[in-house]
Design an enzyme around this catalytic site. Structure first.
Site, mmCIF file in Angstrom:
data_model
loop_
_atom_site.group_PDB
_atom_site.id
_atom_site.type_symbol
_atom_site.label_atom_id
_atom_site.label_comp_id
_atom_site.label_asym_id
_atom_site.label_seq_id
_atom_site.Cartn_x
_atom_site.Cartn_y
_atom_site.Cartn_z
ATOM 1 C CE1 TYR A 22 1.322 1.007 4.445
ATOM 2 C CE2 TYR A 22 0.712 -1.773 4.523
ATOM 3 C CZ TYR A 22 1.143 -0.581 4.848
ATOM 4 O OH TYR A 22 1.651 -0.813 5.927
ATOM 5 C CB SER A 38 5.478 0.861 12.881
ATOM 6 O OG SER A 38 4.896 -0.472 12.289
ATOM 7 C CE LYS A 39 7.128 1.360 4.403
ATOM 8 N NZ LYS A 39 8.406 1.399 3.462
ATOM 9 N NE ARG A 40 6.579 -6.273 11.286
ATOM 10 C CZ ARG A 40 7.219 -5.361 11.260
ATOM 11 N NH1 ARG A 40 8.115 -3.682 11.835
ATOM 12 N NH2 ARG A 40 7.998 -5.934 10.478
ATOM 13 C CD GLN A 41 2.598 2.555 14.358
ATOM 14 O OE1 GLN A 41 2.775 3.740 13.201
ATOM 15 N NE2 GLN A 41 2.080 2.555 15.472
#
Length: 504
Positions: free
Chosen positions: A37, A275-278
């Site tokens: 994304y 964080s890209k995980r957020q």
């Protein structure tokens, strides 16, 4: 242990580098990898490149850097394009619009890279490396164990021509590496000022072309920027350390490099790294949660600088044209860009307000809210006419920051009849009130409130008790807007209909 050293040197004023920008129409690019994304950092990079090009009547290019095929995510290119278009970032050249410097997807440019790697092999700037992955892993492990910088030892740089021919003839796989020099390369960063760094201190000769025939990022990036006539490279600060390596490759080709500017990290309000995980760093998530494009754009620019801001002015929503007119690279802060979530909500509220004032945009806003209402209350809709929805929006704009709030329980009374099963009602009193309100010619807040006060006095009922009963009848809520305000908002016919429905 090893360390990376970047020297910030002052050998020419930052302003001098910026002035050279003004002499040509810039060609800039946003070059994401299709690995998932679009996140806030990527959107910020694309946005600043776009605004810079727009401010100087230049060209903004989208290029897809998919040389690492193992990390490619199916459908991510279309998603990236969709997110950029949603945000109002328009490409003049790219995989979706074409252009004379294409293809704009790196996996479609492999013959170009093969041609250029041959040039570096021929002029002695590059060489074939036949080292196995096993040998490279051993080198890496031994270096870490000895607390040295883990880097390639450049062994294959010294192979004889005959050794190379024999290995090629035997079918030994190879990559192509670049011959690093120990030169301390320097450049003027448009944001950070003077930068100097000797790449060879911490790296062995880097791979330019992998054994599978795909170029590495560093090689393809330089070749494409040159062939696409990129004049200025604005990218994240994480690439600053690679810039001197890229300059060495430019030198090997005898090419003039573009100017470089590196954008600082975007961090949370407390200074911690995003964080890209957020989920809250995905552009798609902001869109799904009701954030409007221009609001998100302003949110990003408020964090990073580069625009005029009057101290004490507060938040002022700016259009893309406003931002382009104000944009100045030398006003971008080199400090990490701190996000303030409260500013996002304020930006979104201001954008709703702006759209309401625009005849064309207000129609779209009304339709979007109508759709939300019908999705949320498919079987209980009360009144979703365009006039009523627009009236509600004008009333609510100072109370909400997202349209989605208007279909929560707090505002549900606007669209559906409340349930009044547990309310103690004086139906005789309600019938009297209906007759009283029907005779009221002016149905604004002041007239309604004065009428209700007089009604409570004439009928010997305490005003607070009357208000409590009417609030329950009209909204089913214990708190919320004032009763007179609520009745005015619903309108005379709807308010009476609600009272009549429980006075039967």
């Amino acid at each position: 242990m090893w360390s990376l050293v970047i020297k910030h040197v002052i050998y020419s004023p930052k302003e001098t580098a910026y002035r050279t920008i003004k002499s040509i129409a810039p060609r800039v690019r946003f070059a994401p990898s299709p690995t998932g994304y679009l996140h806030l950092g990527g959107l910020r990079t694309a946005l600043y490149n776009y605004l810079f090009a727009k401010s100087e009547n230049g060209t903004f290019i989208l290029r897809i850097e998919d040389t690492d095929q193992s990390r490619k995510v199916e459908g991510s290119v279309l998603a990236l394009i969709r997110d950029l278009e949603w945000a109002g970032v328009e490409c003049k050249e790219g995989p979706n619009v074409g252009g004379k410097y294409g293809p704009y997807v790196q996996s479609e440019r492999l013959p170009i890279y093969q041609d250029h790697i041959t040039k570096l092999l021929d002029n002695g700037s590059a060489y074939r490396c036949f080292c196995t992955e096993r040998r490279l892993n051993i080198l890496r492990r031994d270096a870490i164990k000895a607390q040295r910088v883990p880097k390639y030892d450049n062994r294959c740089r010294f192979l004889s021509d005959q050794d190379i021919k024999d290995k090629i003839k035997a079918g030994t796989p190879y990559c192509v590496r670049f011959k690093l020099t120990s030169d301390c390369m320097s450049f003027e960063d448009l944001i950070y000022g003077g930068i100097a760094y000797d790449v060879s201190l911490n790296e062995g000769d880097p791979v330019l072309m992998k054994s599978d025939g795909y170029p590495t990022y560093h090689f393809a990036n330089v070749v494409d920027d040159h062939l696409m006539k990129i004049t200025h490279v604005l990218r994240g600060v994480e690439w600053q350390i690679s810039t001197t390596k890229h300059l060495l490759i430019y030198n090997a080709f005898g090419w003039e490099p573009p100017q470089f500017g590196h954008l600082p990290l975007i961090v949370n309000s407390d200074g911690t790294k995003l964080s890209k995980r957020q989920n809250d760093v995905k552009v798609e998530e902001y869109r799904n949660k009701g954030i409007l494009p221009l609001a998100l754009v302003n949110y990003i620019t408020l964090a990073g600088g580069g625009f005029d801001h009057v101290p004490g002015e507060g938040v002022r929503l700016k259009t893309m044209d406003d931002l382009a007119d104000e944009f100045q690279i030398d006003k971008i802060s080199s400090n990490p860009s701190r996000l303030n979530p409260d500013l996002l909500e304020e930006c979104n509220r201001l954008e709703i307000k702006r759209q309401l004032k625009n005849p064309e945009l207000s129609v779209q806003l009304v339709r979007k809210l109508q759709s939300l209402i019908l999705e949320t209350y498919p079987d209980q809709k009360f009144n979703v006419t365009e006039d009523h929805v627009k009236t509600v929006l004008n009333w609510a704009v100072s109370r909400i920051s997202r349209l989605e709030e208007l279909v929560t329980n707090k505002f549900g009374f606007l669209w559906i009849l409340p349930t009044n099963e547990d309310i103690e009602l004086d139906k005789e009193l309600l019938h009297k009130l209906i007759n009283n309100l029907q005779r009221l010619e002016t149905f604004d807040e002041t007239s309604i409130k004065d009428n209700l006060k007089l009604f409570s006095k004439e009928n010997n009922v305490k005003f607070p008790e009357l208000m409590k009963m009417l609030r329950a009848v009209l909204s089913g809520l214990n708190e919320g807007p004032g009763v007179a305000e609520m009745m005015h908002l619903l309108g005379k016919d709807q308010a009476l209909t609600r009272i009549k429905s429980v006075a039967r």
